[in-house]
Write a protein that holds these residues in place. Structure first.
Motif: not given
Ligand code: ZN
Length: 569
Positions: A78-86, A115-129
């Motif tokens: 909440r107060f330290g890292y970058l938030d990439v939540g929903a 990040w939450d795959e329930v919200v975002l679906g697949p494709g995370g690795a492809e987007a960030l690699l």
């Protein structure tokens, strides 16, 4: 001696109400403890120096105790890292955009969470690699069981094209069969081993801010389920022995006002072995706070966290029947190459923890993992006849028999209705409707006499305890309202006990906390309205005052906890 002859109280709450009793109630507090709870006679304890709080009809509750709340990880997310939540990003492009714009931390790394795959679906690795060749990026998911790394982070961690995958871990692969950047459970350590430690001053400042937020919500006690040498692999790499020492320093400086029972973490979310636990206990880390002279009612090391299996959503929950897209059983994630080896390993781990006089808090999400954990606890306890209140964390029991075994052997059960509310629809798909109906059998557990508590598992869900209570009562999910005839619903008062007196039992602390009664510690949550008859209305009430050990730690106007538990800090 009549009340009139007694010394004035330091603090008196007037015009309060209680959920289970009609009429108004007044509470007098002195010396950090509840002096008396009663009617007009309590007013005789108001003297010239007494602070009087007018509850104006608000519910006066024991301080809320969240029996499974990752304090340090939540503080940092909440107060330290970058938030990439929903609430920050609704697509992988959105996540990538946040990471692309981020300034690296002091150590050159970019750490993010949520990040939450329930919200975002697949494709995370492809987007960030291939993102950010200038900086290593590591992004933990909301459950803490998976992370995504960019190529720069994988290079920093020395991961080649065909790395050896540790037992209890999974790594994602590209179409070419190379690591994609997704690391699950025990495999997370392949990346986190390369992460520099989070600076202690960052940990402390996040912890202090987060403590204020918890008090603003009415929370006065929690179990921190996992800090120690294994914490590097968990939730952003902040849950380390450094964090234990930061909490100790806060207690010694008088800055810690939330009571914490901590579980030691000797290994990450997978791959724990008896050897690791044995070495960890031999290090004497469990004596840290006692040696520093810290009040154990405020901060204590209670036990050891053991991950017996993973999660249904990553296919690592160990179920007796197959489930999920791969239609597999999952398996235990403790060390060992066969199920028999792993079972023997778990038994030995629990035996060691029990023999050290500590509690084992065993993460088990599948029914088979739960059965194995219960077997291990019963075996360990039978060696010396002591019942140490070991407990099952999360738990998805298949049968009433296992619940009766829990009750008979005084084994606790800490589960998370708000996770069911958030991920229930996915869980239903993975497990099928029948098993899903039995998932988190709250009412059956209470009927069997199990000491059930309900907890947020923050940062997996929000620390807003009102949501956990409502989820236990309605069994609703994001997409479907709960069934009024759901046999596993519990009542609002049972849910409240599962966040006050029952967690006190888990902590061996029922003699001093968890109830509003004379002689108990004055940990109190005063709501800004009466306890509602309709549980849906609970969300409309905030904690007006929070009192911890007799001191006001939150009062109206300090900070607003906001509708989503978001502090206006
Ligand atoms: Zn947890």
């Amino acid at each position: 001696m009549s009340l009139g002859q007694r010394k004035a109280a330091e603090l008196v709450i007037i015009n309060g109400t209680q959920p289970e009793t009609p009429g108004s109630v007044n509470v007098a507090v002195s010396g950090g403890a509840v002096l008396t709870v009663g009617g007009p006679d309590v007013l005789a304890l108001v003297g010239p120096g007494t602070r009087v709080l007018d509850a104006e009809g608000g519910a006066v509750l024991p301080g809320i105790n969240d029996a499974h709340l990752h304090f340090i990880a939540s503080a940092m997310t909440r107060f330290g890292y970058l938030d990439v939540g929903a609430s920050a990003a609704s697509s992988w492009q959105g996540v990538a955009g946040i990471l692309a714009a981020a300034a690296p931390g002091r150590d050159g790394w970019i750490r993010a969470h949520g990040w939450d795959e329930v919200v975002l679906g697949p494709g995370g690795a492809e987007a960030l690699l291939e993102l950010r060749q200038d900086a290593p990026v590591v992004v933990f998911d909301q459950t803490g069981h998976q992370l995504l790394a960019n190529r720069t982070a994988m290079q920093a961690a020395g991961i080649g094209r065909a790395p050896a995958v540790p037992v209890g871990g999974v790594i994602g692969r590209t179409a070419d069969g190379e690591p994609s950047g997704l690391f699950v459970d025990a495999a997370m350590e392949m990346i986190t081993a390369a992460l520099p430690p989070v600076p202690r001053e960052d940990l402390r400042s996040a912890a202090l801010k987060f403590q204020r937020l918890l008090h603003a919500q009415g929370i006065t006690s929690l179990t921190e389920p996992g800090l120690g040498p294994g914490g590097k692999a968990l939730l952003g790499g902040a849950c380390t022995t450094d964090a234990l020492e930061v909490l100790g320093a806060m207690a010694l400086d008088g800055d810690l006002t939330v009571r914490i029972n901590a579980l030691l973490l000797f290994a990450g979310t997978g791959g724990i072995s008896a050897e690791t636990v044995g070495n960890g206990l031999a290090s004497g880390l469990q004596h840290l706070y006692r040696q520093q002279g810290i009040d154990p009612q405020l901060l204590r090391i209670a036990g050891v966290k053991v991950f017996a299996d993973g999660t249904p959503r990553s296919g690592t929950a160990w179920m007796s029947e197959p489930y999920g897209e791969q239609c597999s059983h999952g398996s235990m994630v403790v060390a060992g190459s066969t199920e028999a080896d792993r079972t023997a390993e778990l038994n030995e781990i629990v035996r060691l923890v029990h023999a050290a006089g500590l509690q084992a808090g065993i993460h088990a999400t599948g029914d088979a993992a739960t059965e194995a954990a219960v077997d291990a606890i019963i075996a360990a306890q039978s060696a010396d006849g002591r019942q140490s209140r070991h407990y099952i964390i999360h738990g998805a029991f298949s049968s009433n028999e296992s619940l009766h075994r829990l009750a008979a052997h005084q084994i606790g059960y800490s589960t998370n209705p708000a996770i069911r509310a958030a991920a229930g629809d996915l869980m239903k798909r993975l497990l099928g409707p029948e098993r899903y109906d039995r998932h988190q059998p709250l009412s059956s557990a209470l009927k069997a006499g199990v000491k059930l508590n309900i907890a947020s598992d923050s940062p997996v869900t929000d620390t807003d305890w009102r949501r956990t209570v409502a989820a236990a009562v309605t069994r609703a999910t994001v997409h479907s309202p709960g069934r009024p005839d759901d046999p596993e619903r519990i009542t609002p008062l049972q849910a409240l006990q599962a966040m006050t007196s029952l967690p006190a039992w888990q902590d061996h602390a029922e003699s001093f906390k968890g109830q509003l009664a004379p002689g108990m510690t004055a940990d109190i949550c005063v709501l800004d309205g009466a306890w509602p008859a309709d549980i849906d209305e609970l969300a409309e009430h905030q904690a007006a005052w929070t009192i911890a050990a007799g001191s006001v730690v939150h009062e109206p106007g300090w900070i607003s906890a906001g509708p989503n538990g978001t502090p206006a800090l």
